[in-house]
Structures are given as C-alpha cells and as structure tokens.
Design an enzyme around this catalytic site. Structure first.
Site, PDB file in Angstrom:
ATOM      1  N   ASP A  58     -12.367   7.713  -3.171  1.00  0.00           N
ATOM      2  CA  ASP A  58     -13.153   8.928  -3.378  1.00  0.00           C
ATOM      3  C   ASP A  58     -14.233   8.691  -4.436  1.00  0.00           C
ATOM      4  O   ASP A  58     -15.424   8.969  -4.212  1.00  0.00           O
ATOM      5  CB  ASP A  58     -12.179  10.020  -3.840  1.00  0.00           C
ATOM      6  CG  ASP A  58     -12.647  11.404  -3.480  1.00  0.00           C
ATOM      7  OD1 ASP A  58     -13.721  11.526  -2.886  1.00  0.00           O
ATOM      8  OD2 ASP A  58     -11.938  12.361  -3.817  1.00  0.00           O
ATOM      9  N   GLY A 101      -2.994   4.598  -2.068  1.00  0.00           N
ATOM     10  CA  GLY A 101      -3.357   4.273  -3.453  1.00  0.00           C
ATOM     11  C   GLY A 101      -2.585   5.169  -4.395  1.00  0.00           C
ATOM     12  O   GLY A 101      -1.353   5.103  -4.477  1.00  0.00           O
ATOM     13  N   SER A 140      -3.855   7.566   1.683  1.00  0.00           N
ATOM     14  CA  SER A 140      -2.594   7.838   0.954  1.00  0.00           C
ATOM     15  C   SER A 140      -1.927   6.621   0.310  1.00  0.00           C
ATOM     16  O   SER A 140      -0.900   6.778  -0.340  1.00  0.00           O
ATOM     17  CB  SER A 140      -1.547   8.550   1.838  1.00  0.00           C
ATOM     18  OG  SER A 140      -1.858   9.911   2.008  1.00  0.00           O
ATOM     19  N   ILE A 182     -15.154   0.092   1.570  1.00  0.00           N
ATOM     20  CA  ILE A 182     -15.546   1.141   2.522  1.00  0.00           C
ATOM     21  C   ILE A 182     -16.997   1.586   2.308  1.00  0.00           C
ATOM     22  O   ILE A 182     -17.677   1.970   3.259  1.00  0.00           O
ATOM     23  CB  ILE A 182     -14.569   2.350   2.418  1.00  0.00           C
ATOM     24  CG1 ILE A 182     -14.756   3.341   3.570  1.00  0.00           C
ATOM     25  CG2 ILE A 182     -14.703   3.094   1.099  1.00  0.00           C
ATOM     26  CD1 ILE A 182     -14.012   3.015   4.788  1.00  0.00           C
TER      27      ILE A 182
HETATM   28  P1  ADP Z   1      -5.006   8.144  -1.966  1.00  0.00           P
HETATM   29  O1  ADP Z   1      -5.137   9.143  -3.095  1.00  0.00           O
HETATM   30  O2  ADP Z   1      -5.121   8.794  -0.598  1.00  0.00           O
HETATM   31  O3  ADP Z   1      -3.807   7.281  -2.121  1.00  0.00           O
HETATM   32  P2  ADP Z   1      -6.808   6.072  -3.007  1.00  0.00           P
HETATM   33  O4  ADP Z   1      -8.286   6.150  -3.058  1.00  0.00           O
HETATM   34  O5  ADP Z   1      -6.080   6.083  -4.319  1.00  0.00           O
HETATM   35  O6  ADP Z   1      -6.342   7.272  -2.049  1.00  0.00           O
HETATM   36  O7  ADP Z   1      -6.366   4.777  -2.210  1.00  0.00           O
HETATM   37  C1  ADP Z   1      -6.378   4.629  -0.811  1.00  0.00           C
HETATM   38  C2  ADP Z   1      -6.483   3.159  -0.452  1.00  0.00           C
HETATM   39  O8  ADP Z   1      -7.841   2.745  -0.566  1.00  0.00           O
HETATM   40  C3  ADP Z   1      -5.702   2.212  -1.346  1.00  0.00           C
HETATM   41  O9  ADP Z   1      -5.036   1.278  -0.512  1.00  0.00           O
HETATM   42  C4  ADP Z   1      -6.766   1.550  -2.207  1.00  0.00           C
HETATM   43  O10 ADP Z   1      -6.414   0.231  -2.589  1.00  0.00           O
HETATM   44  C5  ADP Z   1      -7.932   1.513  -1.260  1.00  0.00           C
HETATM   45  N1  ADP Z   1      -9.289   1.453  -1.892  1.00  0.00           N
HETATM   46  C6  ADP Z   1      -9.674   1.708  -3.169  1.00  0.00           C
HETATM   47  N2  ADP Z   1     -11.009   1.550  -3.312  1.00  0.00           N
HETATM   48  C7  ADP Z   1     -11.498   1.178  -2.095  1.00  0.00           C
HETATM   49  C8  ADP Z   1     -12.793   0.852  -1.567  1.00  0.00           C
HETATM   50  N3  ADP Z   1     -13.894   0.892  -2.337  1.00  0.00           N
HETATM   51  N4  ADP Z   1     -12.904   0.521  -0.255  1.00  0.00           N
HETATM   52  C9  ADP Z   1     -11.818   0.513   0.560  1.00  0.00           C
HETATM   53  N5  ADP Z   1     -10.567   0.799   0.137  1.00  0.00           N
HETATM   54  C10 ADP Z   1     -10.402   1.125  -1.168  1.00  0.00           C
END
Ligand code: ADP
Length: 187
Positions: free
Chosen positions: A40, A125, A123, A17
């Site tokens: 995040d 992850g 949500s 992202i």
């Molecule tokens: P949440 O706390 O809302 O679950 P997370 O950040 O833990 O958020 O994860 C949300 C999704 O983003 C997961 O499917 C994870 O694999 C994915 N993710 C993690 N890092 C990245 C990134 N750099 N770019 C895009 N997606 C990502």
C-alpha cells in the site's frame, strides 16, 4: 513460471508491483483505503497523491471486497484496492475472505474491460496469512476465474523476494502435476 489457462496466461514473477505495466495492479489495502505500509505504502509513494485523493471519496472497503481508482503516475492505468483478511487462526473465515478479495478484484477487472492484472500477495505481509496457504487460495481462485473469463488475458502474481516466489512456484507446479490446471501449454 507461466501457464496457460483456457485462453489466458497466469504468470509468476519476482519483483515490485509498482513497476508493472499491466492495465491494473492490485494493492493489498486495508479497509480505510487511506494508505498503510507494505504494498500500500509503495503504491501510494510511486503513484502519487491522486490515488489517495480518489480513495478518500470512496469511503472505505469491507474485508473481502475491492475498489478501483486511477493509477496516477504508475505505468498501470488503474489500481484495484483489495482488502484481504487479517489472519488469526484460520477459523475466522479467513480462507473465504481471501477467496472473495481475489474474486472481487477479478470481477472488477472484467467489468471495466481490463485485460491484464498484476496481483501482490494479498494478506501475506502485515496481515500474517501463511504464504503457502495464501498461495493455494490465490492460484486456485485465479485458475477457476480464468476458466470462465477469457476476457482477462493475463494475470501476473508479483512476488516480493525469491522466498515468496518459490512458494508460489511450488504451489503452481503441484497444481499442474495434480492435473488441476486445465491448460493449453506451459513454460
Ligand atoms: P497485507 O497487509 O495484506 O498483509 P502487505 O503490504 O503487508 O499486505 O504485504 C502483502 C505482500 O506484499 C507481502 O508478501 C509483502 O512481502 C509483499 N510486498 C511488499 N512490498 C511489495 C512490493 N513493492 N511489490 C510487491 N509485493 C510487495
């Protein structure tokens, strides 16, 4: 995979992202808006400290809502911080809250005349939402929104890893086959 909905494009890509060149990227944030792991952490690292400085002035965000900041050093001009639900058993209003997180993000984009938005998979992850159900909600909510809001020209879902991409692709394909995409064309 790419489909057209009304006059807008809905696209799925596998990737990161923080590399997206859309007007806004959507962060999967937590209610404090003060940073965390996953998407995040990656957004704050890549975008630099200005994003957190602005987040601190906002004072948090309830689950199911979204807030906007500048994009700092990201290519994207804005970050929309969306707070999805923590998944427990699916009976704690998780689906409604996830719909609402997507709708709030898209509503913010419309209000700020943002034409292209890249979403992470909110949500799915640390918050533990099952990927397939989350993908159905993400894609259905976006489809419904785009049908009434052609001012948003592009919504891109950026899936982290091929497994996540394949789940979203399967869901989008089955929406298409079921005739639930009122689209103008596809590739
Ligand atoms: P949440 O706390 O809302 O679950 P997370 O950040 O833990 O958020 O994860 C949300 C999704 O983003 C997961 O499917 C994870 O694999 C994915 N993710 C993690 N890092 C990245 C990134 N750099 N770019 C895009 N997606 C990502």
């Amino acid at each position: 995979m790419k489909v057209t909905i009304n006059r807008s494009i809905l696209e799925l890509v596998e990737g990161d992202i923080t590399h997206q060149d859309t007007d806004a990227v959507v962060n999967a944030a937590n209610p404090s808006l003060l940073g965390g792991g996953g998407v995040d952490g990656a957004i704050h690292r890549a975008g630099g400290p200005q994003i957190l400085e602005e987040c601190k002035t906002i004072g948090g965000c309830p689950t199911g809502e979204a807030r906007m900041t500048i994009g700092g050093r990201l290519k994207a001009r804005y970050v929309i911080h969306a707070v999805g639900p923590i998944y427990k058993d699916g009976r704690q209003h998780e689906p409604d809250l996830l719909v609402s997180a997507y709708r709030s993000s898209l509503g913010l984009a419309s209000r700020h005349k943002i034409k292209s938005v890249a979403f992470s998979s909110i949500s799915t992850g640390v918050y533990g939402y099952p990927m397939e159900t989350a993908a159905e909600i993400a894609l259905t909510t976006t489809r419904r929104y785009l049908e009434g809001h052609p001012e948003i020209q592009l919504v891109r879902f950026v899936l982290f890893g091929m497994m996540a991409y394949e789940v979203y692709e399967r869901v989008l394909r089955s929406m298409k086959e079921a005739g639930r995409l009122n689209e103008g064309g596809s590739s």
